[in-house]
Design an enzyme around this catalytic site. Structure first.
Site, mmCIF file in Angstrom:
data_model
loop_
_atom_site.group_PDB
_atom_site.id
_atom_site.type_symbol
_atom_site.label_atom_id
_atom_site.label_comp_id
_atom_site.label_asym_id
_atom_site.label_seq_id
_atom_site.Cartn_x
_atom_site.Cartn_y
_atom_site.Cartn_z
ATOM 1 N N ASN A 295 56.506 -46.679 -16.813
ATOM 2 C CA ASN A 295 55.891 -47.733 -15.993
ATOM 3 C C ASN A 295 54.384 -47.589 -16.055
ATOM 4 O O ASN A 295 53.861 -46.488 -16.228
ATOM 5 C CB ASN A 295 56.356 -47.598 -14.537
ATOM 6 C CG ASN A 295 55.796 -48.689 -13.643
ATOM 7 O OD1 ASN A 295 55.735 -49.857 -14.035
ATOM 8 N ND2 ASN A 295 55.362 -48.332 -12.448
ATOM 9 N N HIS B 266 51.037 -48.276 -13.708
ATOM 10 C CA HIS B 266 50.690 -48.530 -12.308
ATOM 11 C C HIS B 266 49.165 -48.556 -12.177
ATOM 12 O O HIS B 266 48.490 -47.676 -12.693
ATOM 13 C CB HIS B 266 51.280 -47.430 -11.422
ATOM 14 C CG HIS B 266 51.015 -47.664 -9.975
ATOM 15 N ND1 HIS B 266 51.721 -48.601 -9.233
ATOM 16 C CD2 HIS B 266 50.102 -47.126 -9.128
ATOM 17 C CE1 HIS B 266 51.248 -48.614 -7.992
ATOM 18 N NE2 HIS B 266 50.273 -47.727 -7.907
ATOM 19 N N THR C 11 61.149 -42.314 -12.211
ATOM 20 C CA THR C 11 62.180 -41.526 -11.539
ATOM 21 C C THR C 11 62.580 -42.288 -10.282
ATOM 22 O O THR C 11 62.048 -43.364 -10.000
ATOM 23 C CB THR C 11 61.655 -40.125 -11.164
ATOM 24 O OG1 THR C 11 60.561 -40.288 -10.253
ATOM 25 C CG2 THR C 11 61.214 -39.341 -12.384
ATOM 26 N N GLY D 177 51.911 -60.874 -18.133
ATOM 27 C CA GLY D 177 52.275 -60.234 -19.396
ATOM 28 C C GLY D 177 51.111 -59.815 -20.269
ATOM 29 O O GLY D 177 51.253 -59.766 -21.491
ATOM 30 N N SER E 239 47.615 -45.532 -14.384
ATOM 31 C CA SER E 239 48.468 -44.392 -14.759
ATOM 32 C C SER E 239 49.709 -44.900 -15.489
ATOM 33 O O SER E 239 50.257 -45.944 -15.141
ATOM 34 C CB SER E 239 48.959 -43.652 -13.508
ATOM 35 O OG SER E 239 47.890 -43.218 -12.700
ATOM 36 N N LEU F 27 59.605 -44.064 -5.986
ATOM 37 C CA LEU F 27 58.783 -45.214 -6.383
ATOM 38 C C LEU F 27 57.366 -44.775 -6.761
ATOM 39 O O LEU F 27 56.679 -44.133 -5.959
ATOM 40 C CB LEU F 27 58.727 -46.222 -5.223
ATOM 41 C CG LEU F 27 57.949 -47.508 -5.519
ATOM 42 C CD1 LEU F 27 58.661 -48.366 -6.550
ATOM 43 C CD2 LEU F 27 57.700 -48.289 -4.243
ATOM 44 N N ASP F 28 56.949 -45.099 -7.988
ATOM 45 C CA ASP F 28 55.628 -44.725 -8.512
ATOM 46 C C ASP F 28 55.396 -43.223 -8.422
ATOM 47 O O ASP F 28 54.253 -42.762 -8.327
ATOM 48 C CB ASP F 28 54.504 -45.472 -7.773
ATOM 49 C CG ASP F 28 54.611 -46.983 -7.928
ATOM 50 O OD1 ASP F 28 55.072 -47.436 -8.990
ATOM 51 O OD2 ASP F 28 54.243 -47.705 -6.986
ATOM 52 N N ILE G 230 62.014 -53.177 -7.126
ATOM 53 C CA ILE G 230 62.355 -51.767 -6.921
ATOM 54 C C ILE G 230 63.725 -51.538 -7.536
ATOM 55 O O ILE G 230 64.658 -52.326 -7.334
ATOM 56 C CB ILE G 230 62.340 -51.436 -5.417
ATOM 57 C CG1 ILE G 230 60.896 -51.554 -4.911
ATOM 58 C CG2 ILE G 230 62.916 -50.053 -5.158
ATOM 59 C CD1 ILE G 230 60.762 -51.454 -3.405
ATOM 60 N N LEU G 231 63.823 -50.486 -8.338
ATOM 61 C CA LEU G 231 65.069 -50.227 -9.068
ATOM 62 C C LEU G 231 65.921 -49.203 -8.329
ATOM 63 O O LEU G 231 65.399 -48.287 -7.679
ATOM 64 C CB LEU G 231 64.718 -49.714 -10.469
ATOM 65 C CG LEU G 231 63.978 -50.752 -11.324
ATOM 66 C CD1 LEU G 231 63.316 -50.089 -12.524
ATOM 67 C CD2 LEU G 231 64.915 -51.862 -11.771
ATOM 68 N N ARG H 181 70.835 -54.927 -4.243
ATOM 69 C CA ARG H 181 70.032 -54.426 -5.373
ATOM 70 C C ARG H 181 70.901 -53.875 -6.496
ATOM 71 O O ARG H 181 70.612 -54.047 -7.680
ATOM 72 C CB ARG H 181 69.104 -53.304 -4.905
ATOM 73 C CG ARG H 181 67.868 -53.810 -4.279
ATOM 74 C CD ARG H 181 66.827 -52.705 -4.100
ATOM 75 N NE ARG H 181 65.786 -53.226 -3.226
ATOM 76 C CZ ARG H 181 64.848 -54.080 -3.605
ATOM 77 N NH1 ARG H 181 64.775 -54.471 -4.848
ATOM 78 N NH2 ARG H 181 63.969 -54.533 -2.747
HETATM 79 C C1 GRF Z 1 49.348 -54.465 -14.193
HETATM 80 O O1 GRF Z 1 48.149 -54.338 -13.528
HETATM 81 C C2 GRF Z 1 50.208 -53.263 -13.993
HETATM 82 O O2 GRF Z 1 49.490 -52.101 -13.746
HETATM 83 C C3 GRF Z 1 51.001 -53.620 -12.771
HETATM 84 O O3 GRF Z 1 51.218 -54.994 -12.853
HETATM 85 C C4 GRF Z 1 50.192 -55.592 -13.614
HETATM 86 C C5 GRF Z 1 50.842 -56.435 -14.661
HETATM 87 O O4 GRF Z 1 49.919 -57.257 -15.333
HETATM 88 N N1 GRF Z 1 52.208 -52.824 -12.717
HETATM 89 P P1 GRF Z 1 50.349 -58.055 -16.639
HETATM 90 O O5 GRF Z 1 51.551 -58.926 -16.254
HETATM 91 O O6 GRF Z 1 50.711 -57.046 -17.694
HETATM 92 O O7 GRF Z 1 49.173 -58.884 -17.013
#
Ligand code: GRF
Length: 227
Positions: free
Chosen positions: A111, A113, A145, A16, A140, A148-149, A96-97, A69
């Site tokens: 999101n 990534h 959508t 987090g 990014s 995925l990513d 995965i949603l 899911r």
């Molecule tokens: C981040 O690096 C994010 O890009 C990826 O998961 C990680 C989450 O880290 N999707 P945190 O839980 O916010 O520390």
């Protein structure tokens, strides 16, 4: 009277640190948001404690083994709904949603990534960038959508790969960049700069033809991208 703050629900699975960055930017008034809830699929996610300590509702929606899911996503949607978010921020949410869930929140879900999409969708992005010998890696922010990513990217931070970098050192620097750009983009939505119109992102009243990109100096500072 100033407009109501943007209502946010943040979905997490782990530490987090991005949630913390969004909480900090909210608390300092840097962004006009209100985090209405933090939801995790893992009960032990340390991010839940960050929320609890700040008095933000912390909710667990745990999946069951073998559960379809679509059933999990329906439970997740039921957990989200009472909080009536304007925006959902996925911040390290490791599930995965389903298309139905994604369509329900189309244009209202972002999101983060850890790669320069479209490079390295999926997992182990830092390791893959190192193995490929990339000069730059990064993070990014994109709209979610069904792919995925694969949704439209609105913001990227480029982070140079330094001599001697290993996965941990590179991941650390990418995360520093993440903590800057995620609150920033959420702030764009909150201020009305960034909006989703006709299935595409618009920034400052113009359709975006690519992400806003900045480059870090590798140590945490930022400079405009020189490409
Ligand atoms: C981040 O690096 C994010 O890009 C990826 O998961 C990680 C989450 O880290 N999707 P945190 O839980 O916010 O520390």
């Amino acid at each position: 009277m100033s407009p109501a703050p943007l209502g946010l629900v943040v979905l997490i699975s782990g530490y987090g640190s991005n949630l913390q960055a969004i909480m900090d930017a909210t608390a300092s008034g840097e962004i006009a948001t209100r985090i209405r809830a933090v939801i995790s699929n893992r009960p032990a996610a340390p991010g839940l404690d960050r929320a609890r300590q700040a008095g933000i509702p912390a909710v667990v929606v745990e999946g069951r083994r073998g559960q379809p899911r679509s059933e999990y996503d329906s439970a997740l949607q039921r957990a989200i709904e009472p909080f009536e978010p304007d925006l959902i921020a996925l911040a390290g949410f490791m599930r995965i949603l389903t298309p139905g869930f994604v369509q329900h929140y189309a244009g209202r879900m972002l999101n983060i990534h850890p790669s320069l999409l479209p490079r390295y969708r999926g997992l182990h992005t830092h390791q893959r960038a190192l193995e490929a010998g990339d000069a730059f890696h990064g993070a990014s922010i994109h709209y979610v959508t069904e792919e995925l990513d694969g949704g439209p990217v609105v913001r990227q931070a480029r982070v140079p790969v330094l001599d001697g970098d290993d996965e941990a050192s590179l991941a650390n620097r990418v995360q520093l960049a993440e903590h800057r750009i995620y609150p920033e983009v959420i702030g764009w939505v909150a201020s009305g700069r960034l909006a989703w119109r006709d299935g595409a992102p618009w920034l400052d009243g113009q359709p975006m033809n690519g992400p806003v990109v900045t480059e870090t100096d590798g140590l945490g500072g930022v400079r405009p991208s020189g490409e």
